[in-house]
Design a protein around this motif. Structure first.
Motif, short mmCIF file in Angstrom:
data_model
loop_
_atom_site.label_atom_id
_atom_site.label_comp_id
_atom_site.label_asym_id
_atom_site.label_seq_id
_atom_site.Cartn_x
_atom_site.Cartn_y
_atom_site.Cartn_z
N SER A 195 0.83 -1.20 0.00
CA SER A 195 0.00 0.00 0.00
C SER A 195 0.86 1.25 0.00
O SER A 195 2.08 1.18 0.25
CB SER A 195 -0.90 0.02 1.24
OG SER A 195 -0.11 0.19 2.42
N ALA A 196 0.24 2.38 -0.27
CA ALA A 196 0.96 3.65 -0.21
C ALA A 196 1.58 3.84 1.17
O ALA A 196 2.74 4.25 1.30
CB ALA A 196 0.02 4.81 -0.55
N PHE A 197 0.81 3.55 2.22
CA PHE A 197 1.31 3.69 3.59
C PHE A 197 2.55 2.82 3.79
O PHE A 197 3.57 3.29 4.31
CB PHE A 197 0.23 3.29 4.59
CG PHE A 197 0.65 3.45 6.02
CD1 PHE A 197 0.32 4.59 6.73
CD2 PHE A 197 1.38 2.45 6.68
CE1 PHE A 197 0.72 4.75 8.06
CE2 PHE A 197 1.78 2.59 7.99
CZ PHE A 197 1.45 3.75 8.68
N ASP A 198 2.48 1.57 3.38
CA ASP A 198 3.60 0.66 3.63
C ASP A 198 4.81 0.99 2.77
O ASP A 198 5.95 0.74 3.19
CB ASP A 198 3.15 -0.79 3.38
CG ASP A 198 2.24 -1.32 4.48
OD1 ASP A 198 2.34 -0.82 5.61
OD2 ASP A 198 1.42 -2.21 4.20
N ASN A 199 4.61 1.55 1.58
CA ASN A 199 5.75 2.00 0.78
C ASN A 199 6.53 3.08 1.51
O ASN A 199 7.76 3.05 1.57
CB ASN A 199 5.26 2.52 -0.58
CG ASN A 199 5.35 1.50 -1.68
OD1 ASN A 199 6.40 1.25 -2.26
ND2 ASN A 199 4.22 0.88 -1.98
#
Length: 223
Positions: free
Chosen positions: A95-99
């Motif tokens: 996800s964007a958060f995890d990236n």
């Protein structure tokens, strides 16, 4: 922070794409890197990121001679560098958060701190409503902003950005440049490669100008 002495670079048996490049970047400095397509900007950034070794000359990063630094030690040096690539290089399955959280997790940052810092930065780059989205579902401009957020989240000692505003509008470009300048005020040395001469003139930072593989240094407004 960065020192090049008479650096030359060629690929294979071809002609040199960089010739006798010499310059120094002090801690906390901010430079634009400009030049026509094919002038060698991306190659120069790759040398600073230690993804390439020069054909000749000396490169010193963080006080280390890259030519004599072992392959075992290079990853630790690279972790002190934030990079915004033109091709983004995002993790498509995350996800964007995890990236964005990835550099903090590698550094062992506390979970609560990761949550706060990532959410705050995604809000700054206009992606708060896309935290759970994966990169393939985002537009080119959104992926660009996500790549920038990932590059700056851990406050690197050196930030290298290759056309970081190429896929965003003028308003977002200035917002991102403000983010880079705030990071610079915290002590990060920044080099931004760009074709946007208007942006370069507006902000007035010193310029590294590549022409046919050779480098000229132009002072900023403050000088």
């Amino acid at each position: 922070m960065v020192r090049f002495e008479n650096v030359g670079l060629r690929y294979g048996l071809g002609p040199e794409v960089l010739q006798d490049v010499s310059f120094s970047l002090g801690p906390g400095s901010f430079h634009f890197l400009v030049g026509a397509s094919g002038a060698g900007k991306s190659s120069l950034l790759r040398l600073m990121y230690m993804a390439l070794k020069p054909s000749r000359g000396l490169i010193n990063i963080f006080g280390r001679d890259i030519a004599t630094t072992s392959r075992h030690d290079l990853p630790a040096l690279r972790r002190r560098v934030g990079v915004v690539f033109q091709e983004f290089r995002l993790m498509r399955h995350l996800s964007a958060f995890d990236n964005v959280a990835l550099p903090l997790r590698v550094a062992g940052t506390r979970k609560s701190e990761i949550q706060h810092n990532v959410e705050e930065l995604l809000s700054w780059v206009g992606l708060r409503d896309h935290m759970n989205a994966r990169p393939p579902t985002l537009s080119g401009g959104q992926q660009q902003r996500l790549a920038i957020a990932r590059a700056v989240i851990a406050r690197p000692k050196l930030l290298l950005a290759d056309e970081p505003t190429g896929n965003v509008d003028d308003q977002m470009a200035m917002r991102l440049m403000h983010l880079f300048e705030e990071l610079n005020k915290l002590g990060t040395t920044i080099v931004i490669a760009t074709h946007n001469e208007t942006l370069v003139k507006r902000l007035g930072h010193p310029v590294l100008r590549l022409e046919e593989g050779r480098l000229n240094i132009q002072p900023g407004k403050a000088a």
